[in-house]
Design an enzyme around this catalytic site. Structure first.
Site, short mmCIF file in Angstrom:
data_model
loop_
_atom_site.label_atom_id
_atom_site.label_comp_id
_atom_site.label_asym_id
_atom_site.label_seq_id
_atom_site.Cartn_x
_atom_site.Cartn_y
_atom_site.Cartn_z
N ASP A 1 0.82 -1.28 -0.06
CA ASP A 1 -0.01 -0.11 -0.14
C ASP A 1 0.89 1.34 0.11
O ASP A 1 2.03 1.35 0.37
CB ASP A 1 -0.96 0.00 1.18
CG ASP A 1 -0.22 0.08 2.63
OD1 ASP A 1 0.77 -0.75 2.79
OD2 ASP A 1 -0.67 0.68 3.41
N GLU B 1 -0.03 -1.25 5.47
CA GLU B 1 1.00 -0.83 6.30
C GLU B 1 1.05 0.67 6.72
O GLU B 1 1.35 1.12 7.86
CB GLU B 1 2.56 -1.08 5.76
CG GLU B 1 3.61 -1.00 6.58
CD GLU B 1 4.35 0.42 6.85
OE1 GLU B 1 5.20 0.73 7.57
OE2 GLU B 1 3.83 1.28 6.11
N GLU B 2 0.40 1.68 6.20
CA GLU B 2 0.51 3.10 6.01
C GLU B 2 -0.81 3.28 7.08
O GLU B 2 -1.02 4.63 7.17
CB GLU B 2 0.15 3.66 4.68
CG GLU B 2 1.53 3.41 3.85
CD GLU B 2 2.96 3.97 4.38
OE1 GLU B 2 2.86 4.44 5.46
OE2 GLU B 2 3.62 3.89 3.49
#
Lengths: 354, 354
Positions: free
Chosen positions: B75, B129-130
């Site tokens: 991502d 992940e963000e």
């Protein structure tokens, strides 16, 4: 469609206020209440009814020497856990009970039951008063159908005034103070400039601001500058590059729009101030209200909020605010209207019209 | 479905990075890129491929003495006018070029072309992940399919490190500082308490905060406390009764989650601090990385951002960050990756695996 009972014996102004509160009409969603109001008025043979968007205008056409407007807005601010209506002793609670379903109920009762008033009456029930001015239903009627309003000699706007007379109104200005920084990953925040941190002195300056008080015709207008919104944020791990502080200024009717704008810009000379809306107030003009003040039997007070009396003032029609409900309760979750004020307002205005 | 060409001659790591940048994958919308990665890997007979949500795991099963993980997230943060990709001389620009489509491209190239590595390899391409940690794809794999990860001896996380070795990582804490006031109409603002005005000293304290620097194993970890969002606002004419200041803290890996939380609460003792997420960092553990540092030929530096090396550390798997792209460009609109670093990272890791 909800049906409003305006005339049946026992269907008094209190029951009608409750029915109107229980017909939600947040700004932009006035379709159902406008439908109900229009249908109820069209059933009355003494009124000529027109619809403009989700606003409704009903006029007597009796050829009287004078014409008066009785007006109120149909919309409310968003609900705050205050629906449906409840009655607790002498008070009626619920969204808009104060601002201004109570005033609407009074006006609708008069429209239905005073079939031969001494002055011709233009009743105006309009949309989108609680939002930005270019959506305002009264503004739209004045722009698209000015003949429906401009032939009046006096207007009574039924905004809550604690059943007293509130004269004139303050102007209102909305502006965004845009604070800019530079975006960065929060793990290396020193690579950017945090716009939210830069906004701290803007908010502090607003917190510390000392507003003025201006006396006109013996009435004290109390100015105020408030932050109404703060918006910053890109993502949970990003230093925001913009923080927008939205402010709302209430200024005395003796100041022009230009003066009000210069004042706010002058408070924030080093920032990007974007004025999004500015509308002047209305001077009280107490000498132009004729004998109405005597009938209403109340000492006039200054109107601190902006109201659409300013739109009538701009059309050359003197206007005042007179309606049930304490204006300091407007837009609060606990707003209510005293039953006694509903009945009192209806009675005094009926006396004026008969 | 977009098809990724991992093996054709001429389809090198640069073309693959561009193809990945041009396949948007903002957090929560990784379906299309996960589909493309899964399909490309399933076409390779030397890999056993598994899908977990929108994450993809591909393992060699050669019975080697050691197993290593090569991992990267699919991502990106939201676009900022930086799509599609462009190449300008030696730099490749576009959303995620740096963080971390370049690293993904290196890992995918290795997965496709190193069919008989000296260590068994577990490739992990994961979602989210963000964003907040409970959506993290690596966390989900560790929770639902721990056997896919826990049998590794070492992990290389291909987060941007400027093609250097970044050891350990800082912890991260997210919290909301909730400032409460009392709602009122702005025309009578003195009836309420403006929560946005009360938030001014909170933002000023954040602006004035002096972060610490902590040295571990000779590496300096640089802490930071940033505001990432400010939210206040009810309506344009209402004094807001709540202002939420969201902060993001990066803390040295020597501090526990509890210590990090106590630190932030200690800065705002008189406010309501709601910690929404706290994850500890990972100590650098330079002595546990075996001969990998020699192969990569770089002096280790401290990793300042939190990365999923901490998740491997929690599984008992030593890990480091090694990937193309300057980490200070991550999450900036102008992020880019040097073409030379893409090729260099691929070459050095290929040498390690062969």
């Amino acid at each position: 469609m909800t049906s409003l009972d305006l005339t049946t014996e026992g269907a008094d102004v209190v029951a009608l206020t409750r029915a109107l509160v229980d017909l939600p009409s947040e700004s932009g969603q006035e379709g159902p209440i406008a439908d109900a109001v229009e249908a109820a008025l069209r059933a009355l043979p003494h009124l000529a009814v027109e619809r403009v968007g989700n606003s409704v205008v009903a006029r007597t056409e009796l050829g009287r020497a004078q014409r008066v407007v009785i007006a109120g807005h149909l919309d409310t601010v968003p609900a705050a856990g205050n629906l449906p209506s409840t009655q607790q002793g002498p008070f009626l609670y619920g969204l808009g009970a104060c601002d201004m379903k109570g005033g609407l109920a009074v006006a609708l009762r008069l429209a239905a039951t005073v079939t031969a008033p001494v002055h011709d009456v233009t009743y105006v029930f309009y949309e989108c008063e609680e939002v930005e001015g270019d959506r305002n239903g009264l503004r739209r009627i004045a722009a698209e159908r000015p003949g429906l309003l401009a032939d009046a000699d006096l207007a009574v706007l039924m905004e809550p005034s604690d059943a007293g007379v509130e004269a004139g109104c303050q102007g209102v200005l909305s502006a965004d103070i845009v604070v800019r920084g530079e975006r960065a990953h929060t793990a290396r925040a020193w690579m950017g400039v945090n716009a939210a941190h830069l906004a701290a002195p803007v908010l502090q300056r607003l917190a510390d601001h000392t507003p003025e008080r201006v006396v006109i015709d013996g009435l004290e207008y109390r100015e105020r500058l408030s932050t109404v919104a703060v918006r910053a944020g890109v993502a949970g791990n990003v230093v925001p590059d913009e923080c927008v502080v939205s402010v709302n200024s209430r200024f005395a009717p003796s100041r022009s729009s230009e003066e009000a704008e210069a004042y706010v810009r002058g408070l924030f000379p080093e920032y990007d101030v974007q004025v999004t809306e500015v509308v002047p107030g209305a001077l009280p003009g107490l000498d132009r209200l004729g004998g109405l003040l005597d009938v209403l039997g109340a000492e006039p007070r200054p109107k601190l909020g902006w109201t659409d009396v300013a739109r009538f003032a701009a059309l050359g029609v003197p206007a005042l605010n007179y309606g049930p409900g304490d204006p300091s309760l407007a837009h609060t979750a606990g707003e209510y209207v005293p039953v006694e004020q509903l009945r009192g307002c209806e009675e005094r205005l009926r006396k004026w019209l008969l």
